[in-house]
Design a protein around this motif. Structure first.
Motif, PDB file in Angstrom:
ATOM      1  N   ARG A 169      38.567  36.722  -0.182  1.00 29.03           N
ATOM      2  CA  ARG A 169      39.969  37.040   0.091  1.00 29.03           C
ATOM      3  C   ARG A 169      40.824  35.776  -0.033  1.00 29.03           C
ATOM      4  N   LEU A 170      40.247  34.638   0.399  1.00 29.43           N
ATOM      5  CA  LEU A 170      40.976  33.365   0.375  1.00 29.43           C
ATOM      6  C   LEU A 170      41.036  32.755  -1.024  1.00 29.43           C
ATOM      7  N   SER A 171      40.379  33.410  -1.968  1.00 26.57           N
ATOM      8  CA  SER A 171      40.415  32.912  -3.335  1.00 26.57           C
ATOM      9  C   SER A 171      41.067  33.934  -4.268  1.00 26.57           C
ATOM     10  N   SER A 172      41.926  34.754  -3.703  1.00 23.10           N
ATOM     11  CA  SER A 172      42.582  35.813  -4.478  1.00 23.10           C
ATOM     12  C   SER A 172      43.583  35.239  -5.473  1.00 23.10           C
ATOM     13  N   GLU A 173      44.015  36.103  -6.387  1.00 24.04           N
ATOM     14  CA  GLU A 173      44.995  35.667  -7.379  1.00 24.04           C
ATOM     15  C   GLU A 173      46.318  35.288  -6.698  1.00 24.04           C
ATOM     16  N   ALA A 174      46.691  36.066  -5.679  1.00 24.57           N
ATOM     17  CA  ALA A 174      47.950  35.779  -4.966  1.00 24.57           C
ATOM     18  C   ALA A 174      47.906  34.379  -4.363  1.00 24.57           C
ATOM     19  N   ARG A 175      46.764  34.055  -3.773  1.00 27.86           N
ATOM     20  CA  ARG A 175      46.634  32.732  -3.155  1.00 27.86           C
ATOM     21  C   ARG A 175      46.664  31.634  -4.223  1.00 27.86           C
ATOM     22  N   ARG A 176      46.014  31.901  -5.334  1.00 30.03           N
ATOM     23  CA  ARG A 176      46.019  30.911  -6.411  1.00 30.03           C
ATOM     24  C   ARG A 176      47.450  30.618  -6.848  1.00 30.03           C
ATOM     25  N   ARG A 177      48.242  31.675  -6.994  1.00 23.40           N
ATOM     26  CA  ARG A 177      49.635  31.496  -7.420  1.00 23.40           C
ATOM     27  C   ARG A 177      50.433  30.712  -6.371  1.00 23.40           C
ATOM     28  N   GLU A 178      50.200  31.062  -5.121  1.00 24.24           N
ATOM     29  CA  GLU A 178      50.913  30.403  -4.016  1.00 24.24           C
ATOM     30  C   GLU A 178      50.648  28.892  -4.032  1.00 24.24           C
ATOM     31  N   LEU A 179      49.409  28.538  -4.400  1.00 23.03           N
ATOM     32  CA  LEU A 179      48.995  27.130  -4.322  1.00 23.03           C
ATOM     33  C   LEU A 179      49.455  26.282  -5.507  1.00 23.03           C
ATOM     34  N   THR A 180      50.075  26.906  -6.511  1.00 22.01           N
ATOM     35  CA  THR A 180      50.566  26.093  -7.630  1.00 22.01           C
ATOM     36  C   THR A 180      51.685  25.167  -7.157  1.00 22.01           C
ATOM     37  N   LYS A 181      52.292  25.507  -6.018  1.00 24.66           N
ATOM     38  CA  LYS A 181      53.394  24.669  -5.493  1.00 24.66           C
ATOM     39  C   LYS A 181      52.863  23.401  -4.831  1.00 24.66           C
ATOM     40  N   GLY A 182      51.608  23.411  -4.417  1.00 23.56           N
ATOM     41  CA  GLY A 182      51.055  22.222  -3.765  1.00 23.56           C
ATOM     42  C   GLY A 182      49.830  22.584  -2.972  1.00 23.56           C
ATOM     43  N   GLN A 183      49.038  21.572  -2.608  1.00 28.03           N
ATOM     44  CA  GLN A 183      47.851  21.869  -1.809  1.00 28.03           C
ATOM     45  C   GLN A 183      48.069  21.487  -0.356  1.00 28.03           C
ATOM     46  N   MET A 184      47.439  22.252   0.526  1.00 26.32           N
ATOM     47  CA  MET A 184      47.582  22.010   1.958  1.00 26.32           C
ATOM     48  C   MET A 184      46.203  22.050   2.620  1.00 26.32           C
TER      49      MET A 184
END
Ligand SMILES: [Zn+2]
Length: 205
Positions: free
Chosen positions: A27-42
């Motif tokens: 779930r934590l490696s979903s496409e939505a999450r991937r897109r969200e993370l293009t802005k930066g890593q946390m």
């Protein structure tokens, strides 16, 4: 910003999910999450672990994309490029927790123990540079009383190497020393058991 205590808790809970088969890393490696993370890593933790294929940090801690800043090198040794990677992640992303993750049955530890028992000329200079980084911590175990058996020696050597790497991170860099003193950065040592799948935080936690 995730505190070192909360970061440790997340890793411990993740390891419990991994052990029970109730992981949610998918779930934590979903496409939505991937897109969200293009802005930066946390990422909330830096993991300095061994390259051994059986010890992938994201899987054994059940974490997803963007959660862990992982540095992997045979024998979880600390050389300048590892220190530089930790400095970068701690400074740039404000990560407060560093975990040195060793494991049972580590080939780098076994190669070092063999080298101490029977020095050889066979290693390439590059491989030797890894053994030479592990050697000082392990060499001390050969002084004084000899541990009872090979398993015990392997166990003690693995932990001594993890402690040595953690101490090198704590004291081998002015930047990290400052972050530890002023920003509450914490460096802890942990051992993964190939037998049980469990991660034991045994040093600095
Ligand atoms: Zn290893």
């Amino acid at each position: 910003m995730v505190s070192p205590t909360d970061g440790l808790l997340r890793l411990q809970e993740g390891n419990k999910r991994f052990l029970s088969g109730a992981g949610h890393a998918d779930r934590l490696s979903s496409e939505a999450r991937r897109r969200e993370l293009t802005k930066g890593q946390m990422a909330f933790a830096i993991i300095l672990g061994c390259s051994d294929a059986r010890v992938p940090a994201e899987i054994i801690f059940d974490q997803g994309l963007g959660d862990l800043f992982v540095i992997r090198v045979a024998g979880n040794i600390v050389a300048p490029s590892q220190i530089g990677s930790v400095e970068f992640a701690a400074e740039r992303f404000g990560i407060k927790l560093v975990v040195v993750l060793g494991h049972t049955g580590c080939g780098a530890i076994q190669a070092t123990l063999e080298e101490l028992r029977r020095p050889t000329e066979g290693h390439s200079p590059n491989l030797r540079s890894i053994v030479d980084r592990v050697r000082p911590a392990v060499e001390a175990l050969f002084e004084g009383s000899i541990p009872p058996d090979d398993d015990e020696l392997d166990h003690r050597a693995t932990r001594a190497n993890i402690r040595a790497s953690a101490n090198q991170l704590r004291h081998g860099s002015q930047i990290l020393e400052r972050l530890i003193d002023q920003q509450g950065l914490r460096v802890v040592g942990a051992e993964y058991s190939l037998d049980s799948g469990e991660v034991h935080f045994f040093e600095g936690a």
